[in-house]
Design a protein around this motif. Structure first.
Motif, PDB file in Angstrom:
ATOM      1  N   SER A  26      46.602  81.359 114.933  1.00  0.00           N
ATOM      2  CA  SER A  26      45.964  82.305 114.017  1.00  0.00           C
ATOM      3  C   SER A  26      46.556  82.070 112.632  1.00  0.00           C
ATOM      4  O   SER A  26      47.557  81.370 112.508  1.00  0.00           O
ATOM      5  CB  SER A  26      46.222  83.733 114.475  1.00  0.00           C
ATOM      6  OG  SER A  26      47.514  84.125 114.072  1.00  0.00           O
TER       7      SER A  26
ATOM      8  N   ALA B 184      30.370  72.379 110.176  1.00  0.00           N
ATOM      9  CA  ALA B 184      30.798  73.775 110.277  1.00  0.00           C
ATOM     10  C   ALA B 184      30.954  74.421 108.905  1.00  0.00           C
ATOM     11  O   ALA B 184      30.580  75.579 108.714  1.00  0.00           O
ATOM     12  CB  ALA B 184      32.105  73.856 111.056  1.00  0.00           C
TER      13      ALA B 184
ATOM     14  N   TRP C 243      28.368  77.536 107.313  1.00  0.00           N
ATOM     15  CA  TRP C 243      28.965  78.803 106.928  1.00  0.00           C
ATOM     16  C   TRP C 243      28.659  79.095 105.462  1.00  0.00           C
ATOM     17  O   TRP C 243      28.390  80.238 105.077  1.00  0.00           O
ATOM     18  CB  TRP C 243      30.471  78.803 107.189  1.00  0.00           C
ATOM     19  CG  TRP C 243      31.099  80.137 106.919  1.00  0.00           C
ATOM     20  CD1 TRP C 243      32.073  80.427 106.020  1.00  0.00           C
ATOM     21  CD2 TRP C 243      30.771  81.385 107.560  1.00  0.00           C
ATOM     22  NE1 TRP C 243      32.365  81.768 106.050  1.00  0.00           N
ATOM     23  CE2 TRP C 243      31.587  82.386 106.980  1.00  0.00           C
ATOM     24  CE3 TRP C 243      29.861  81.746 108.565  1.00  0.00           C
ATOM     25  CZ2 TRP C 243      31.525  83.715 107.373  1.00  0.00           C
ATOM     26  CZ3 TRP C 243      29.794  83.075 108.948  1.00  0.00           C
ATOM     27  CH2 TRP C 243      30.628  84.041 108.355  1.00  0.00           C
TER      28      TRP C 243
ATOM     29  N   LYS D  93      28.071  77.855 115.780  1.00  0.00           N
ATOM     30  CA  LYS D  93      28.487  78.846 116.718  1.00  0.00           C
ATOM     31  C   LYS D  93      29.215  79.947 115.987  1.00  0.00           C
ATOM     32  O   LYS D  93      29.827  79.712 114.949  1.00  0.00           O
ATOM     33  CB  LYS D  93      29.327  78.180 117.804  1.00  0.00           C
ATOM     34  CG  LYS D  93      30.795  78.109 117.575  1.00  0.00           C
ATOM     35  CD  LYS D  93      31.506  77.292 118.634  1.00  0.00           C
ATOM     36  CE  LYS D  93      32.686  76.670 117.916  1.00  0.00           C
ATOM     37  NZ  LYS D  93      33.303  75.559 118.512  1.00  0.00           N
TER      38      LYS D  93
ATOM     39  N   LEU E  36      32.124  82.767 115.842  1.00  0.00           N
ATOM     40  CA  LEU E  36      33.371  83.234 116.412  1.00  0.00           C
ATOM     41  C   LEU E  36      33.693  84.590 115.812  1.00  0.00           C
ATOM     42  O   LEU E  36      33.197  84.949 114.743  1.00  0.00           O
ATOM     43  CB  LEU E  36      34.505  82.254 116.099  1.00  0.00           C
ATOM     44  CG  LEU E  36      34.326  80.840 116.648  1.00  0.00           C
ATOM     45  CD1 LEU E  36      35.472  79.952 116.208  1.00  0.00           C
ATOM     46  CD2 LEU E  36      34.243  80.865 118.168  1.00  0.00           C
TER      47      LEU E  36
ATOM     48  N   SER F  24      35.860  86.723 107.710  1.00  0.00           N
ATOM     49  CA  SER F  24      35.584  85.855 106.561  1.00  0.00           C
ATOM     50  C   SER F  24      34.481  86.443 105.691  1.00  0.00           C
ATOM     51  O   SER F  24      34.577  86.439 104.463  1.00  0.00           O
ATOM     52  CB  SER F  24      35.143  84.471 107.029  1.00  0.00           C
ATOM     53  OG  SER F  24      36.136  83.871 107.768  1.00  0.00           O
TER      54      SER F  24
ATOM     55  N   LEU G 297      42.981  87.098 115.215  1.00  0.00           N
ATOM     56  CA  LEU G 297      41.794  86.286 115.500  1.00  0.00           C
ATOM     57  C   LEU G 297      40.563  87.138 115.770  1.00  0.00           C
ATOM     58  O   LEU G 297      39.479  86.605 115.997  1.00  0.00           O
ATOM     59  CB  LEU G 297      42.051  85.403 116.730  1.00  0.00           C
ATOM     60  CG  LEU G 297      42.992  84.226 116.527  1.00  0.00           C
ATOM     61  CD1 LEU G 297      43.314  83.586 117.860  1.00  0.00           C
ATOM     62  CD2 LEU G 297      42.360  83.216 115.602  1.00  0.00           C
TER      63      LEU G 297
END
Lengths: 482, 300, 286
Positions: free
Chosen positions: A61, A279, A283, A296, A298, A304, A387
């Motif tokens: 983390s 990725a 984003w 995907k 998370l 974020s 996390l």
């Protein structure tokens, strides 16, 4: 739900975690037969022979590696005769370091890795089975589903740290604009057809240019396998192998999923350049409003997104260029062909290794103690909160009660719904079969999938190529025929 | 190197062999320990089913499997294509740049050299992230914007098998010449000016000087850059690994990547060792050819 | 007297020629440094994950937070730079000394087994490091027990085949007459090496020094393998700790890359005097 910190609970939790540690150190009377003793002198009365346990740990983390010193100190305080020596490493590189050390016959005692790596190390004979060394109290601390992921055959090879659901993430405002009842989707899931219509509605065009896509998934390079994997799990193939250990991806359902992958791109709901969206890019597209749904997804992404929202409010030029405020909504992956929804999960944990010499019972017990220390109680609670992932130990949940986490309650509920139908672990798959499947995936499935996404290959051709390679690898009887 | 010269040198420097051994002693010890020993181990491992707790000899199995592996051959082909496209072009570019830098004022020479050398200084991983952005497949991508100016539509640079290899090659063209330029410049400056003086007296043109002085004098350097360039290119895999993952459809799977996967992803260390040795044999043949063509030392 | 035609100073011909050259070189330079430019620009952004990075050519906000982040991130940041300096410096020195000696021997001294030994060196260079890495690791860590020491970081790179080859190729063009006449005057081979070969080779030795230093400075994997505490890591190993989970702390990584490239620049400019001086063999001869 904002968990407010409560003084009483925190005192309780602290007390509890200390008791647990004390209990676990008294459970195993450890004496004699230590390997290399560490350099640091032990404070306090030693209850056994000195021993050093080495652990190779990535930045699990954001704040994880900052706490190494404290972890080592806490561990040593609870076990005065033991020294926990932590080696930091970055995610990408630690596998390589570990693999070199494993091949050289001198791995660390503990490494933090994904549970999918266990079978390859079992095959090398370099994992340490802790079935006999772990106490029943320790085992009972864990939720059974993630614990299963640490098993292979009948051996247990460490303790899990978390079970993370691989989901999708939506922009709340866009979902509402497109008339999607996301709350209901979070509760009840959706079918492929519903999903297809939904993301069609998410598309916004300016002239013949698409300014917002309905759905973007990171599929550049090897990440493409994540995309395929989370889809096929919802198409009646929760694992590459069926329960009687036949290779599942030769099923007709697999072909249907491939066709659907192509269809979403051809509909214009996903960009035709999908095959090189990575990725970072997707984003960015999410934050700048270029897509309604991304994957995907998370749990940390909510964090974020929230941070970027704060920066937009602060208006100091530090927010992502062109970004808009976005509320991150956890969404399930659609299900295909009437099959039940199965959530792809990643279970990572503290895996225990052995060296060339057979480890002594004492050393084994010490390693287990260290692994349990890292994978439960306060350490686990702090890490998992960082996390945004769910706690999977009783001691971790207790320790976490005192910690504040700012999360959308709908998302918390959605994740626990997802985890309730997590894909079960398959410790029964023989390691040789698993190894063959990984090779097939790397050398045929991913390359062909990349070509399919780029529009250079028809779904049927990819299916045929994979089927042929699968029959070569597993034999006519080793694959599913339907 | 040159057999005809050997006897001559021997006659002149008869007692120097001892010095020769002394001069190479340290190099040889370091080489024996840290290169030859690991290579020998790899050679033995190539006949084994390697396991850290005890390997078993399996004869030539690793080799026969390698020779039967279609992907291995395909990756060798891909690597050869990559090498042919990158090494000579990068060499030519470096040569041209080195020649062009030469007449400039000192401060300009320094600045240009520093600028060209920069990509070699920066970390490859950091730069690959930048390149990913340059090759962004959307309209917002740098490269797509650039070709858009010429009315060419969006390209899916790294995502399509028709452009993925080109993208990697292009990246190599623009980032792998720093070292060669510097080495070429050093060699150019090492050319004895008396040759030019003599040529000037004969009224030789720029091109003639290039053809009859510079190119022959730079032969040893060119040979060095070519051989090391080819070796490097045959072993390269980082860019492919970071940028395309070898895809799409194995269009950019380099043999280095395959060996890496075998050694670490599948733990088939014996097979990786066998493939490495086959690859080394390939490179050796290519290098041998290069020595044949460029190897003759310049006579003064 | 040079490769190029000598124009009188400030003549139109010279201006035109050099002007054209500069334009050409500038264009190529632009393409070359663009990625570097972007690296530096993005290092000035906020320390955020890769996904949140700005895909823009010009910074919307200049902040040195990432540089601060880098130095705050670990108390070892400076120590990493220091370690890299020690390792790269030692490797550079030993390569310049031993590779030039070996290069001289391989190019100018005749001894039995010379071409065989040289071929052996070259062939070994052709074997991909992926397979030699594990035996090397076993040797250094399990046999010599050197893990986490400067020795482990330095020793395998003491002298590389690449540098021997480089030295040999350059020295092969030193006229043999010079060596012969030195012999006549009674110089031993060692004296020839020190008094004649080294001064004549300073250009290539400078090149070798900077290339070796850079290579050692940029090496990531080996130091990563053989160190296991933060205080023994090199800058490249330390930098990689910025990469986190599926995302990357983008700006700090770029700041780190910029910081780690800086010493190379200093070295480059301090050594460039040697690059630019032509070596006049004639002067030595006469």
């Amino acid at each position: 739900m904002k968990t407010k910190s409560r003084v009483l609970a925190s005192v309780l939790a602290l007390g509890l975690s200390v008791t647990t540690l004390a209990a676990c150190s008294s459970n195993n009377g450890d004496n004699g037969g230590a390997s290399n003793a560490g350099g640091n002198a032990n404070a306090g009365g030693a209850s056994g022979a000195k021993d050093t346990i080495t652990a190779l740990l990535p930045p699990v983390s954001p704040t994880y590696q900052d706490n190494f010193e404290q972890m080592a100190k806490d561990f040593n305080a609870a076990n005065p005769n033991l020294t926990l020596k932590i080696e930091p490493a970055s995610w990408e590189d630690m596998t390589q370091k570990l693999d070199t050390q494993v091949n050289a016959g001198s791995p660390p005692d503990i490494a933090f890795i994904g549970s999918d790596g266990i079978s390859k190390y079992v095959q090398q004979g370099m994992l340490m089975d802790i079935k006999d060394a772990a106490t029943s109290d320790m085992i009972a601390d864990y939720d059974p589903a993630p614990m299963e992921y640490m098993k292979n055959g009948d051996g247990i090879y460490g303790f899990p740290a978390y079970m993370e659901a691989h989901a999708l993430g939506g922009n709340k405002e866009f979902l509402e604009k497109a008339g999607i009842d996301y709350k209901s989707v979070q509760k009840n899931g959706w079918t492929y057809d519903e999903f297809r219509e939904a993301i069609k509605k998410g598309v916004v065009k300016e002239g013949d240019k698409t300014s917002r896509y309905g759905f973007v998934f990171a599929t550049a390079g090897v990440a493409s396998k994540d995309y395929l994997n989370i889809l096929v799990k919802n198409a009646g193939m929760p694992n590459a192998f069926t329960t009687d250990n036949k290779y599942a991806y030769t099923s007709k359902n697999f072909l249907e999923v491939l066709k659907d992958i192509r269809q979403l791109i051809d509909d214009g709901s996903m960009p035709k350049e999908l095959s090189s969206v990575d990725a970072g890019k997707r984003w960015n597209m999410f934050l700048t409003g270029q897509t309604m749904i991304t994957g995907k997804g998370l749990a940390t992404f909510e964090n974020s997104a929230n941070k970027n929202n704060e920066k937009i409010d602060a208006n100091d030029g530090s927010a992502v260029k062109g970004s808009i405020k976005a509320d991150y909504i956890v969404l399930p992956v659609p299900s295909f062909l009437g099959q039940p929804a199965v959530t792809t999960v990643a279970v990572d944990g503290y895996v225990t290794f052995r060296g060339k010499k057979e480890p002594t019972a004492e050393h084994k017990a010490n390693v287990v103690k260290a692994a349990y220390f890292l994978a439960s109680g306060k350490v686990a609670a702090t890490t998992n909160n960082d996390l945004f992932v769910a706690h999977i130990t009783k001691t971790g949940r207790t320790a976490a009660e005192s910690m504040t986490v700012n999360r959308n309650p709908d998302n918390v509920a959605a994740v626990s719904t997802l985890l309730s139908h997590a894909a079960p672990a398959r410790p029964d798959i023989p390691v040789e079969l698993g190894a063959k499947a990984i090779k097939l995936e790397d050398e045929v499935m991913i390359p062909k999938l990349q070509a399919l996404l780029a529009g250079e290959l028809k779904p049927e051709d990819m299916y045929d190529a994979l089927k042929k390679a699968a029959i070569d690898a597993f034999g006519e009887d080793g694959v599913v025929k339907d | 190197m040159n057999p005809s010269k050997k006897s001559f040198i021997k006659r002149k420097f008869g007692g120097d062999a001892g010095w020769g051994y002394i001069f190479i002693a340290v190099a040889l010890v370091v080489f024996a320990l840290f290169t030859a020993y690991p290579v020998a181990s790899a050679f033995i491992i190539s006949f084994q089913d390697y396991k850290p707790l005890g390997s078993t000899f399996i004869g030539l199995d690793n080799y026969t499997e390698t020779f039967k592996d279609a992907l291995f051959w395909r990756s060798i082909r891909t690597t050869i294509v990559y090498t042919i496209l990158t090494v000579p072009v990068a060499l030519l570019l470096s040569f041209a740049v080195a020649i062009l830098i030469l007449p400039l004022k000192k401060w300009m020479q320094t600045t240009f050299k520093a600028v060209y050398y920069l990509p070699a200084v920066a970390s490859g991983v950091a730069l690959s992230v930048v390149w990913l952005w340059i090759f962004d497949p959307m309209e917002s991508g740098i490269f797509n914007k650039l070709i858009g100016l010429f009315g060419i539509g969006n390209q899916n640079w790294l995502g399509s098998s028709s452009t993925a290899m080109f993208s990697l090659v292009f990246m190599a063209w623009l980032s792998s010449h720093g070292t060669s330029i510097i080495i070429y410049l050093a060699a150019l400056l090492g050319i004895d000016t008396s040759y030019y003086e003599a040529a000037d007296l004969d009224g030789a043109s720029f091109l003639q000087k290039l053809r009859y002085i510079v190119i022959p004098c730079l032969k040893p350097t060119t040979l060095f850059l070519l051989v090391t360039g080819v070796i490097g290119s045959f072993q390269v895999f980082q860019n492919a690994y970071l940028m395309t993952g070898g895809g799409p459809d194995n269009a950019t799977t380099m043999v280095g990547l395959l060996i890496f996967n075998n050694a670490f992803k599948y733990f088939e260390f014996g097979k990786a060792a066998a493939q490495s040795l086959v690859l080394a044999a390939f490179i050796a043949i290519v290098a041998l050819l290069q020595f044949k063509f460029f190897g003759k030392e310049v006579e003064y | 007297m040079s490769l190029y035609k000598n124009y009188p100073d400030r003549s139109k011909g010279k201006l035109f020629r050099n002007g054209t050259i500069v334009v050409l070189l500038l264009l190529f330079a632009l393409a070359t440094i663009f990625p570097i430019y972007f690296m530096i620009i993005s290092s000035l952004g906020d320390p955020v994950e890769a996904g949140a990075m700005n895909y823009s050519l010009f910074p919307s906000k200049i902040s040195f937070a990432s540089y601060k982040f880098f130095f705050d991130y670990s108390e070892y940041s400076l120590r990493w730079l220091f370690n890299s300096l020690i390792v790269a410096g030692s490797v550079m020195l030993s390569n310049v000394v031993f590779a030039s000696m070996a290069g001289y021997a391989f190019s100018k001294i005749d001894f039995k087994g010379r071409s065989f030994l040289f071929t052996l060196l070259l062939v070994a260079m052709m074997i991909p490091y992926q397979v030699t890495q594990v035996p090397l690791y076993i040797l250094i860590v399990n046999v010599f027990d050197l893990q986490n020491t400067y020795s482990a970081l330095i020793v395998p790179g003491l002298v590389t085949v690449y540098n021997i080859f480089l030295a040999k190729q350059f020295m092969s063009s030193i006229p043999k007459e010079i060596i012969e006449s030195a012999k006549m005057e009674g110089c031993s081979q060692f004296q020839i090496y020190v008094r004649i070969i080294l001064p004549l080779s300073k250009t290539v030795l400078a090149v070798m020094a900077i290339l070796t230093f850079m290579d050692s400075w940029n090496t990531f994997f080996w130091p990563f393998l053989v160190t296991n505490t933060m205080d023994m890591q090199t800058i490249q190993v330390g930098l990689k700790n910025f990469r986190f989970a599926n995302t990357t702390y983008f700006a700090p990584m770029m700041a780190g890359a910029t910081i780690s490239a800086l010493p190379m620049f200093v070295l480059f400019f301090s050594l460039q005097r040697y690059f630019l001086e032509g070596v006049t063999v004639g002067a030595v001869k006469g």
